[in-house]
Design an enzyme around this catalytic site. Structure first.
Site, PDB file in Angstrom:
ATOM      1  N   ARG A 229       0.866  -1.181   0.000  1.00  0.00           N
ATOM      2  CA  ARG A 229       0.000   0.000   0.000  1.00  0.00           C
ATOM      3  C   ARG A 229       0.903   1.231   0.000  1.00  0.00           C
ATOM      4  O   ARG A 229       1.945   1.257   0.674  1.00  0.00           O
ATOM      5  CB  ARG A 229      -0.897   0.035   1.244  1.00  0.00           C
ATOM      6  CG  ARG A 229      -2.073  -0.926   1.201  1.00  0.00           C
ATOM      7  CD  ARG A 229      -3.123  -0.548   0.146  1.00  0.00           C
ATOM      8  NE  ARG A 229      -4.238  -1.468   0.088  1.00  0.00           N
ATOM      9  CZ  ARG A 229      -4.312  -2.550  -0.704  1.00  0.00           C
ATOM     10  NH1 ARG A 229      -3.306  -2.835  -1.516  1.00  0.00           N
ATOM     11  NH2 ARG A 229      -5.380  -3.312  -0.706  1.00  0.00           N
ATOM     12  N   ASP A 253       3.981  -0.033  -7.305  1.00  0.00           N
ATOM     13  CA  ASP A 253       2.671  -0.403  -7.859  1.00  0.00           C
ATOM     14  C   ASP A 253       1.563   0.359  -7.135  1.00  0.00           C
ATOM     15  O   ASP A 253       0.411   0.305  -7.551  1.00  0.00           O
ATOM     16  CB  ASP A 253       2.452  -1.913  -7.700  1.00  0.00           C
ATOM     17  CG  ASP A 253       1.178  -2.378  -8.395  1.00  0.00           C
ATOM     18  OD1 ASP A 253       1.010  -2.024  -9.584  1.00  0.00           O
ATOM     19  OD2 ASP A 253       0.353  -3.063  -7.773  1.00  0.00           O
ATOM     20  N   GLU A 258      -3.056   7.676  -4.476  1.00  0.00           N
ATOM     21  CA  GLU A 258      -3.514   7.087  -5.743  1.00  0.00           C
ATOM     22  C   GLU A 258      -5.033   7.146  -5.955  1.00  0.00           C
ATOM     23  O   GLU A 258      -5.526   7.007  -7.075  1.00  0.00           O
ATOM     24  CB  GLU A 258      -3.079   5.610  -5.833  1.00  0.00           C
ATOM     25  CG  GLU A 258      -3.823   4.684  -4.883  1.00  0.00           C
ATOM     26  CD  GLU A 258      -3.381   3.219  -4.979  1.00  0.00           C
ATOM     27  OE1 GLU A 258      -2.172   2.957  -4.923  1.00  0.00           O
ATOM     28  OE2 GLU A 258      -4.257   2.348  -5.111  1.00  0.00           O
ATOM     29  N   HIS A 290      -1.347   0.105  -9.580  1.00  0.00           N
ATOM     30  CA  HIS A 290      -1.984  -0.907  -8.713  1.00  0.00           C
ATOM     31  C   HIS A 290      -2.477  -2.094  -9.544  1.00  0.00           C
ATOM     32  O   HIS A 290      -3.656  -2.474  -9.471  1.00  0.00           O
ATOM     33  CB  HIS A 290      -3.143  -0.260  -7.925  1.00  0.00           C
ATOM     34  CG  HIS A 290      -3.399  -0.941  -6.617  1.00  0.00           C
ATOM     35  ND1 HIS A 290      -3.652  -0.267  -5.449  1.00  0.00           N
ATOM     36  CD2 HIS A 290      -3.449  -2.247  -6.286  1.00  0.00           C
ATOM     37  CE1 HIS A 290      -3.858  -1.114  -4.468  1.00  0.00           C
ATOM     38  NE2 HIS A 290      -3.736  -2.334  -4.955  1.00  0.00           N
TER      39      HIS A 290
HETATM   40  P1  NAD Z   1      -0.441 -11.090   4.926  1.00  0.00           P
HETATM   41  O1  NAD Z   1      -1.411 -10.600   5.955  1.00  0.00           O
HETATM   42  O2  NAD Z   1      -0.455 -12.517   4.532  1.00  0.00           O
HETATM   43  O3  NAD Z   1       1.058 -10.724   5.384  1.00  0.00           O
HETATM   44  C1  NAD Z   1       1.398  -9.503   5.974  1.00  0.00           C
HETATM   45  C2  NAD Z   1       2.603  -9.734   6.877  1.00  0.00           C
HETATM   46  O4  NAD Z   1       2.976  -8.465   7.432  1.00  0.00           O
HETATM   47  C3  NAD Z   1       2.315 -10.675   8.058  1.00  0.00           C
HETATM   48  O5  NAD Z   1       3.291 -11.699   8.106  1.00  0.00           O
HETATM   49  C4  NAD Z   1       2.383  -9.761   9.294  1.00  0.00           C
HETATM   50  O6  NAD Z   1       2.879 -10.413  10.441  1.00  0.00           O
HETATM   51  C5  NAD Z   1       3.333  -8.680   8.811  1.00  0.00           C
HETATM   52  N1  NAD Z   1       3.150  -7.424   9.553  1.00  0.00           N
HETATM   53  C6  NAD Z   1       2.006  -6.771   9.830  1.00  0.00           C
HETATM   54  N2  NAD Z   1       2.260  -5.644  10.514  1.00  0.00           N
HETATM   55  C7  NAD Z   1       3.602  -5.591  10.667  1.00  0.00           C
HETATM   56  C8  NAD Z   1       4.478  -4.644  11.283  1.00  0.00           C
HETATM   57  N3  NAD Z   1       4.016  -3.546  11.895  1.00  0.00           N
HETATM   58  N4  NAD Z   1       5.803  -4.906  11.246  1.00  0.00           N
HETATM   59  C9  NAD Z   1       6.294  -6.027  10.640  1.00  0.00           C
HETATM   60  N5  NAD Z   1       5.495  -6.957  10.054  1.00  0.00           N
HETATM   61  C10 NAD Z   1       4.178  -6.722  10.058  1.00  0.00           C
HETATM   62  O7  NAD Z   1      -0.674 -10.133   3.678  1.00  0.00           O
HETATM   63  P2  NAD Z   1      -0.351 -10.466   2.140  1.00  0.00           P
HETATM   64  O8  NAD Z   1      -1.468 -11.243   1.560  1.00  0.00           O
HETATM   65  O9  NAD Z   1       1.041 -10.965   2.017  1.00  0.00           O
HETATM   66  O10 NAD Z   1      -0.466  -9.005   1.516  1.00  0.00           O
HETATM   67  C11 NAD Z   1       0.387  -7.935   1.915  1.00  0.00           C
HETATM   68  C12 NAD Z   1      -0.212  -6.628   1.460  1.00  0.00           C
HETATM   69  O11 NAD Z   1      -0.177  -6.572   0.028  1.00  0.00           O
HETATM   70  C13 NAD Z   1      -1.730  -6.493   1.768  1.00  0.00           C
HETATM   71  O12 NAD Z   1      -1.943  -5.978   3.055  1.00  0.00           O
HETATM   72  C14 NAD Z   1      -2.232  -5.577   0.705  1.00  0.00           C
HETATM   73  O13 NAD Z   1      -2.247  -4.251   1.200  1.00  0.00           O
HETATM   74  C15 NAD Z   1      -1.185  -5.683  -0.407  1.00  0.00           C
HETATM   75  N6  NAD Z   1      -1.737  -6.199  -1.671  1.00  0.00           N
HETATM   76  C16 NAD Z   1      -1.513  -5.484  -2.798  1.00  0.00           C
HETATM   77  C17 NAD Z   1      -1.986  -5.936  -4.018  1.00  0.00           C
HETATM   78  C18 NAD Z   1      -1.720  -5.184  -5.295  1.00  0.00           C
HETATM   79  O14 NAD Z   1      -2.410  -5.423  -6.299  1.00  0.00           O
HETATM   80  N7  NAD Z   1      -0.746  -4.309  -5.345  1.00  0.00           N
HETATM   81  C19 NAD Z   1      -2.721  -7.124  -4.060  1.00  0.00           C
HETATM   82  C20 NAD Z   1      -2.931  -7.834  -2.885  1.00  0.00           C
HETATM   83  C21 NAD Z   1      -2.424  -7.369  -1.686  1.00  0.00           C
END
Ligand code: NAD
Length: 329
Positions: A229, A253, A258, A290
Site C-alpha cells: 500500500r 505499484d 492514488e 496498482h
Molecule cells: P499477509 O497478511 O499474509 O502478510 C502480511 C505480513 O505483514 C504478516 O506476516 C504480518 O505479520 C506482517 N506485519 C504486519 N504488521 C507488521 C508490522 N508492523 N511490522 C512487521 N510486520 C508486520 O498479507 P499479504 O497477503 O502478504 O499481503 C500484503 C499486502 O499486500 C496487503 O496488506 C495488501 O495491502 C497488499 N496487496 C496489494 C496488491 C496489489 O495489487 N498491489 C494485491 C494484494 C495485496
C-alpha cells in the site's frame, strides 16, 4: 433474487463476475463509492467495492439507512474501511487471498525491469536505437534481497528469489519457523539489502515505515519495490532518497495519493499532484497503477470468493472472511 451494487467496476471485473454469477442481480457501476455516489446503492441488499472506494463513517451510516446489509470487499486490503463505525452494524467481508503469485511475480518484474532497464530498452529499440550505453545491470545471483513482511505474498517472493540464487533476509513482527530464511532486525534488513520489497499491510504501525530515517539506514544503491500500500512509504522522503542516490531505483505499484488517479485514463488531464509528477519523470522510477493483482487467476478467485461470501451471508447469516474492529483480522 438479492441485488448487489458494484462500485468502481471495470470491464475485467464484469467479465470475471459474470462468468460465475448465477444467484444475484448485479448492478455494475463505473463510479467509485464516495459520499456523493453512495446514494446509487439505494435498493441494494449488498454492495461490492474495491481498494480506492471510500468506506468512511458517513458512507457506512448512509448504507445502513438505505437498508444495505453487507459490504463485500473484492480485495485483501481493508485499510480504507472505517471498521470502528461498521462494528456490530454492517458486516464487512473480504478476499483474504486470491493469488499471492500475481503480486509476488509483479514485484519481481519491477525489480528485474529496474535492474535490466527493460523500460528503456523497449523505448530505444522502437526507434531503432540499438545502443547499450546506460543499460548496465548486475546479476541477482548472490545478491541480498530484504523482504518486509513474510505473509502470503512475501513467502512467494522468497521462493522466487531463492530460484534466482539470492540470499534472502526478512523482517516481520512474527517469525515463521517454516521458512528457510534468516530473520533480521529492521535496521539490519535496511543496511544489508541490495534490494528491498515491501509486503506489509497498511496499519497505524506501518504507515510511513519507509521515511527519511529508515531510508538513511539503507545500503547506498538499493532498489526499493512496493506492491503493498502506498502509505507504507513517505513519498517525499522517497524522492529525497532517490535524489541523494541512496535509492538507485524504485518500483511502485501503489502510491499514497492514488485514490483519484489509479485505474483511470488521466492522459488528457493536467495532473495537479506535483509529487506524482516528479516520480513519473524520474528515469529510475517505474510506476504501475496498482496492477499487481491483475492476472486471470486472481480475478477468477476474487469473483469466486466474493460471490461465496455474499451467498453464505444471505443463505443463513454466516459471515465468512469477515474483517471487523474487534476481530483478529
Ligand atoms: P499477509 O497478511 O499474509 O502478510 C502480511 C505480513 O505483514 C504478516 O506476516 C504480518 O505479520 C506482517 N506485519 C504486519 N504488521 C507488521 C508490522 N508492523 N511490522 C512487521 N510486520 C508486520 O498479507 P499479504 O497477503 O502478504 O499481503 C500484503 C499486502 O499486500 C496487503 O496488506 C495488501 O495491502 C497488499 N496487496 C496489494 C496488491 C496489489 O495489487 N498491489 C494485491 C494484494 C495485496
Amino acid at each position: 433474487m438479492k441485488k448487489i451494487t458494484f462500485f468502481d467496476t471495470k470491464p475485467y471485473d464484469i467479465h470475471s463476475f459474470d462468468a460465475l454469477n448465477k444467484n444475484f442481480i448485479i448492478n455494475y457501476l463505473p463510479e467509485k463509492l464516495t459520499r456523493q455516489t453512495v446514494y446509487l446503492a439505494k435498493g441494494s441488499d449488498a454492495i461490492c467495492v474495491f481498494v480506492n472506494d471510500t468506506i468512511d463513517s458517513f458512507v457506512i451510516d448512509k448504507l445502513i439507512e438505505m437498508g444495505v446489509k453487507l459490504i463485500a470487499l473484492r480485495s485483501a486490503g481493508f485499510n480504507h474501511v472505517d471498521l470502528k463505525t461498521a462494528s456490530n452494524k454492517l458486516p464487512i467481508v473480504r478476499v483474504p487471498a486470491y493469488s499471492p503469485y500475481a503480486v509476488a511475480e509483479h514485484a519481481m518484474a519491477l525489480l528485474l525491469t529496474l535492474n535490466r532497464k527493460i523500460h528503456k530498452a523497449y523505448a530505444r529499440t522502437k526507434e531503432f536505437n540499438f545502443s547499450l550505453n546506460g543499460l548496465m545491470g548486475f546479476d541477482f545471483y548472490n545478491k541480498t534481497i530484504g523482504i518486509l513482511g513474510t505473509g502470503r505474498i512475501g513467502q512467494i517472493l522468497i521462493k522466487i528469489a531463492k530460484g534466482f540464487g539470492m540470499n534472502v533476509i526478512a523482517y516481520d513482527l512474527y517469525q515463521n519457523p517454516n521458512l528457510d530464511i534468516q530473520y533480521v532486525t529492521l535496521d539490519d534488513l535496511l543496511s544489508k539489502s541490495d534490494m528491498i520489497s515491501v509486503h506489509l499491510p497498511l496499519t497505524e504501525q506501518t504507515k510511513h515505515l519507509i521515511n527519511d530515517e529508515t531510508i538513511n539506514k539503507m545500503k547506498k544503491g538499493v532498489y526499493l519495490v512496493n506492491t503493498s500500500r502506498g502509505g507504507v512509504i513517505n513519498t517525499e522522503a522517497l524522492i529525497r532518497g532517490l535524489k541523494n542516490e541512496i535509492i538507485k531505483g524504485a518500483g511502485l505499484d501503489v502510491y499514497e495519493e492514488e485514490t483519484n488517479l489509479f485505474f483511470e485514463d488521466m492522459s488528457d488531464t493536467i495532473i495537479q499532484d506535483d509529487i506524482l509528477s516528479i516520480l513519473v519523470n524520474m528515469p529510475n522510477v517505474i510506476l504501475t497503477s496498482h496492477q499487481a493483482f491483475l492476472t486471470e487467476e486472481a480475478l477468477s478467485n476474487i469473483a469466486k470468493t466474493t460471490l461465496s461470501n455474499i451467498e453464505s451471508f444471505f443463505k443463513d447469516g454466516t459471515i465468512n472472511n469477515e474483517v471487523c474492529y474487534l476481530c483478529k483480522n
